[in-house]
Scaffold this motif. Structure first.
Motif, mmCIF file in Angstrom:
data_model
loop_
_atom_site.group_PDB
_atom_site.id
_atom_site.type_symbol
_atom_site.label_atom_id
_atom_site.label_comp_id
_atom_site.label_asym_id
_atom_site.label_seq_id
_atom_site.Cartn_x
_atom_site.Cartn_y
_atom_site.Cartn_z
ATOM 1 N N THR A 355 82.687 -46.836 50.219
ATOM 2 C CA THR A 355 84.149 -47.201 50.688
ATOM 3 C C THR A 355 83.230 -49.085 50.679
ATOM 4 O O THR A 355 82.645 -49.520 50.098
ATOM 5 C CB THR A 355 83.843 -46.802 52.156
ATOM 6 O OG1 THR A 355 83.055 -47.125 53.249
ATOM 7 C CG2 THR A 355 84.699 -45.924 53.055
ATOM 8 N N GLY A 356 83.792 -50.010 50.977
ATOM 9 C CA GLY A 356 83.181 -51.409 51.804
ATOM 10 C C GLY A 356 84.338 -52.594 50.504
ATOM 11 O O GLY A 356 85.430 -51.895 49.547
ATOM 12 N N GLU A 357 83.294 -53.213 50.538
ATOM 13 C CA GLU A 357 84.500 -54.529 49.056
ATOM 14 C C GLU A 357 83.241 -54.531 47.603
ATOM 15 O O GLU A 357 82.293 -53.774 47.579
ATOM 16 C CB GLU A 357 84.491 -55.952 49.925
ATOM 17 C CG GLU A 357 84.831 -55.736 50.902
ATOM 18 C CD GLU A 357 86.192 -55.870 50.520
ATOM 19 O OE1 GLU A 357 86.053 -56.706 49.463
ATOM 20 O OE2 GLU A 357 87.258 -55.779 51.980
ATOM 21 N N GLY A 358 84.197 -54.525 46.781
ATOM 22 C CA GLY A 358 83.638 -55.716 45.682
ATOM 23 C C GLY A 358 83.735 -54.340 44.505
ATOM 24 O O GLY A 358 84.754 -53.293 44.329
ATOM 25 N N CYS A 504 93.332 -54.033 43.200
ATOM 26 C CA CYS A 504 92.786 -52.380 44.460
ATOM 27 C C CYS A 504 91.365 -53.283 44.623
ATOM 28 O O CYS A 504 90.162 -52.651 43.227
ATOM 29 C CB CYS A 504 93.192 -51.126 44.711
ATOM 30 S SG CYS A 504 92.546 -50.104 46.041
ATOM 31 N N THR A 505 90.474 -53.687 45.330
ATOM 32 C CA THR A 505 89.156 -53.613 45.010
ATOM 33 C C THR A 505 88.499 -53.578 46.152
ATOM 34 O O THR A 505 87.228 -53.606 46.086
ATOM 35 C CB THR A 505 89.135 -55.583 45.713
ATOM 36 O OG1 THR A 505 89.764 -56.337 47.218
ATOM 37 C CG2 THR A 505 89.593 -56.944 44.926
ATOM 38 N N ARG A 506 89.458 -52.313 47.006
ATOM 39 C CA ARG A 506 88.716 -51.733 48.305
ATOM 40 C C ARG A 506 88.481 -49.745 47.998
ATOM 41 O O ARG A 506 89.766 -49.234 47.407
ATOM 42 C CB ARG A 506 89.308 -51.527 49.459
ATOM 43 C CG ARG A 506 89.066 -53.498 50.280
ATOM 44 C CD ARG A 506 89.712 -53.821 51.355
ATOM 45 N NE ARG A 506 89.502 -52.494 52.250
ATOM 46 C CZ ARG A 506 88.435 -52.705 53.306
ATOM 47 N NH1 ARG A 506 87.698 -53.424 53.123
ATOM 48 N NH2 ARG A 506 87.991 -51.808 53.900
ATOM 49 N N GLU A 508 88.225 -47.758 49.578
ATOM 50 C CA GLU A 508 88.667 -46.525 50.519
ATOM 51 C C GLU A 508 90.765 -46.938 50.075
ATOM 52 O O GLU A 508 91.293 -46.035 50.296
ATOM 53 C CB GLU A 508 88.693 -46.883 51.768
ATOM 54 C CG GLU A 508 88.723 -48.837 52.209
ATOM 55 C CD GLU A 508 87.457 -49.044 52.219
ATOM 56 O OE1 GLU A 508 87.447 -50.176 52.892
ATOM 57 O OE2 GLU A 508 86.840 -49.135 51.432
ATOM 58 N N ASP A 509 90.652 -47.839 49.555
ATOM 59 C CA ASP A 509 93.034 -48.165 49.563
ATOM 60 C C ASP A 509 93.312 -47.760 47.868
ATOM 61 O O ASP A 509 93.785 -47.370 47.773
ATOM 62 C CB ASP A 509 92.861 -49.404 49.549
ATOM 63 C CG ASP A 509 91.980 -49.985 50.451
ATOM 64 O OD1 ASP A 509 92.677 -49.324 51.931
ATOM 65 O OD2 ASP A 509 92.039 -51.825 50.899
ATOM 66 N N ASP A 531 82.734 -51.760 38.471
ATOM 67 C CA ASP A 531 81.342 -51.341 39.017
ATOM 68 C C ASP A 531 80.774 -50.227 37.485
ATOM 69 O O ASP A 531 79.808 -49.810 37.291
ATOM 70 C CB ASP A 531 80.816 -51.306 39.656
ATOM 71 C CG ASP A 531 79.565 -51.335 40.855
ATOM 72 O OD1 ASP A 531 78.609 -51.846 39.425
ATOM 73 O OD2 ASP A 531 79.131 -51.071 41.304
#
Length: 549
Positions: A355-358, A504-506, A508-509, A531
């Motif tokens: 989860t999280g951003e980035g 999509c950047t998250r 969890e989405d 990443d």
């Protein structure tokens, strides 16, 4: 009397050809007119390379010849990369090119080049039609060669003046060829080695994803308990849930599956193809005991000298060995197989709940792709850093559900390939997984997908660079050259071609967005920032990549 181009098309119909992918030109105008009056669908593409990829993917998915068409000169050269890719990935593929009239081929002339000689280096056979009467023989031979093991590409050239000639020739009868049964003595010798082993291991190659061969392999593994490592193009030969499925070999010198090879006292190769994974990468000393089972004799290689070669129908050979296994009492040590499956399943699940951003890790992206696709749905993977992650992390339930370019290893296949897969397998979801560089190689086929309303989803991993080259250079030199580039406004691009688009950047989405795209009618584009710091983290854990690119 029949016009030569009409006869050519009639011969294709007799071979069961349903569609041709291509870009026509002046020199094959007669062929196009003949196709218009036939049962064969012509799929107009935006680049000949895309057409060749489409035909090759059709061949890989169906086992029947895929057909692409281009004109002379630049049309023919544009076909080359896709044809070479299909040939080395063992796709049955027929390439048809036009040519200038025979009255000007002998001299310097507009767009004239020796196309037949050019294609000889990337096909099993390349031939010009020299007489309209020869068309039935040439077409029959071409398709027969393309579909024969090992499958590959063939090329036919038809000059514009010959296409107009009249002939009273007729299509030849299409016959089914039965492959020879393997030699009984070789089977007995191989079985003696298999029965005497304590830690035997199967390396399953591209040949095992043929329908009958995959079924035979599954039965053999079920009877003996022997596990199988699969090359990139053999994914799905065993179901990922089968306890004998040991997942994928071919990525890293010291990845966990390599321990299975080192600990085994007998390697049984089935349908193994050196263009995917050279024996020097898993048998560096050349002293491994090997049983080779394939349609053809083993290639000569310093690191591949089988103790026994079983040559003939692959499924028949595997089934014959299974019959011997059913009569035997076997005592094998499978503790390493169990340990490997446990280790790899932990690897697959490691980032699944991220989860999280980035940027999104490759592991998470692939876990979500697997979760969104059913057992028979199709993933097409391009070439780049993403291929390494798909090869390692994405596993399959069924053969022919993960199409990776791993023989010729050309970029640019997934978008046109996905269009072809949607046509050939309309009842299955189709997802292409590509890097940003890979996707832009055949960007123009976005229009083809929209025009055909192809029900496909393309998942683009964006890192704004040639990520795999950076990974390789950093391993070897400790740093990499400037490999960065710019990218388009992805949503603007999708809109301009009439595609559905989302970013999509998250983490969890991602699964939700992928599911929505896959369930949306027509072509969809999903873009994620990837990443790729995970590349060198994997290298630091496992060692240097050895796959040839």
């Amino acid at each position: 009397m029949t016009k030569a181009s009409d006869l050519f098309v009639q011969c294709l119909e007799a071979e069961g050809v349903k569609r041709i992918f291509g870009v026509p030109g002046e020199e094959n105008a007669d062929m196009m007119m003949s196709l218009q009056q036939s049962s064969i669908e012509f799929v107009l593409c935006r680049h000949e390379q895309g057409a060749a990829f489409m035909a090759a993917v059709h061949g890989r998915l169906t086992g029947t010849v895929g057909v692409c068409l281009g004109t002379l000169g630049p049309g023919a050269t544009n076909l080359m990369t896709g044809v070479a890719d299909g040939n080395m990935d063992r796709a049955p593929l027929l390439v048809i090119t036009g040519q200038a009239a025979t009255t000007r081929q002998h001299k310097e002339s507009h767009q004239v080049m020796d196309v037949v000689s050019m294609f000889k280096s990337v096909t099993k056979w390349s031939q010009a039609i020299l007489s309209p009467d020869a068309i039935p023989e040439v077409v029959r031979k071409a398709v027969k060669l393309a579909e024969a093991e090992k499958p590959g590409a063939v090329h036919i050239e038809l000059a514009e003046d010959i296409a107009k000639h009249e002939t009273d020739a007729r299509p030849l009868k299409v016959n089914t060829v039965r492959r020879p049964a393997p030699d009984t003595k070789a089977l007995d010798q191989a079985w003696d080695l298999i029965a005497a082993a304590k830690r035997p291991l199967i390396i399953a190659g591209n040949g095992t994803i043929r329908t009958r061969a995959s079924a035979a392999l599954r039965a053999f593994c079920d009877t003996t308990g022997i596990g199988a490592l699969m090359t990139f193009m053999a994914k799905g030969a065993l179901d990922l849930d089968d306890p004998r499925c040991l997942f994928t070999i071919g990525m890293g010198q010291r990845d966990f599956p390599m321990t299975m090879v080192e600990e085994s006292d007998l390697i049984i190769t089935m349908g193994y193809d050196m263009v995917e994974y050279p024996p020097s990468s898993w048998n560096a000393k050349g002293d491994t005991k090997i049983v080779h089972i394939d349609f053809l004799p083993a290639e000569v290689d310093n690191n591949y000298s089988p103790d026994v070669e079983i040559v003939g129908d692959l499924a028949g050979a595997i089934s014959a060995l299974e019959k011997r296994a059913k009569r035997a009492s076997l005592t094998y040590d499978f503790s390493a197989q169990v340990a490997l499956r446990t280790t790899m399943q932990k690897e697959f699940a490691a980032h699944a709940d991220e989860t999280g951003e980035g940027p999104i890790t490759p592991q998470k992206a692939i876990a979500d792709v697997r979760a969104c696709l059913g057992p028979n749905d199709i993933l097409l993977c391009g070439v780049g850093a993403h291929k390494m992650w798909v090869a390692r992390q994405f596993q399959c339930h069924e053969p022919g559900t993960c199409i990776i370019s791993n023989g010729f290893c050309s970029m640019g296949m997934p978008l046109p390939g996905a269009i072809s897969a949607a046509i050939s397998c309309p009842d299955r979801k189709v997802l292409g997984l590509v890097g940003d560089a890979d996707f832009l190689m055949n960007l123009q086929e976005m229009e083809t997908a929209r025009r055909l309303n192809s029900d496909i989803t393309m998942l683009v991993w964006e890192d704004n660079a040639y990520g795999l080259i950076a990974w390789k250079q950093e391993q070897e030199f400790g740093h990499h050259t400037d490999l960065s580039f710019g990218n388009p406004d992805w949503m603007g691009l999708a809109k301009s071609f009439g595609w559905h688009g989302s970013t999509c950047t998250r983490p969890e989405d991602l699964q939700t967005q992928l599911a929505q795209a896959l369930n949306t009618d027509g072509p969809s584009l999903v873009v994620i920032p990837v990443d790729y710091r995970e590349n060198m983290k994997l290298t630091e854990r496992l060692g240097t990549l050895t796959v040839s690119l």
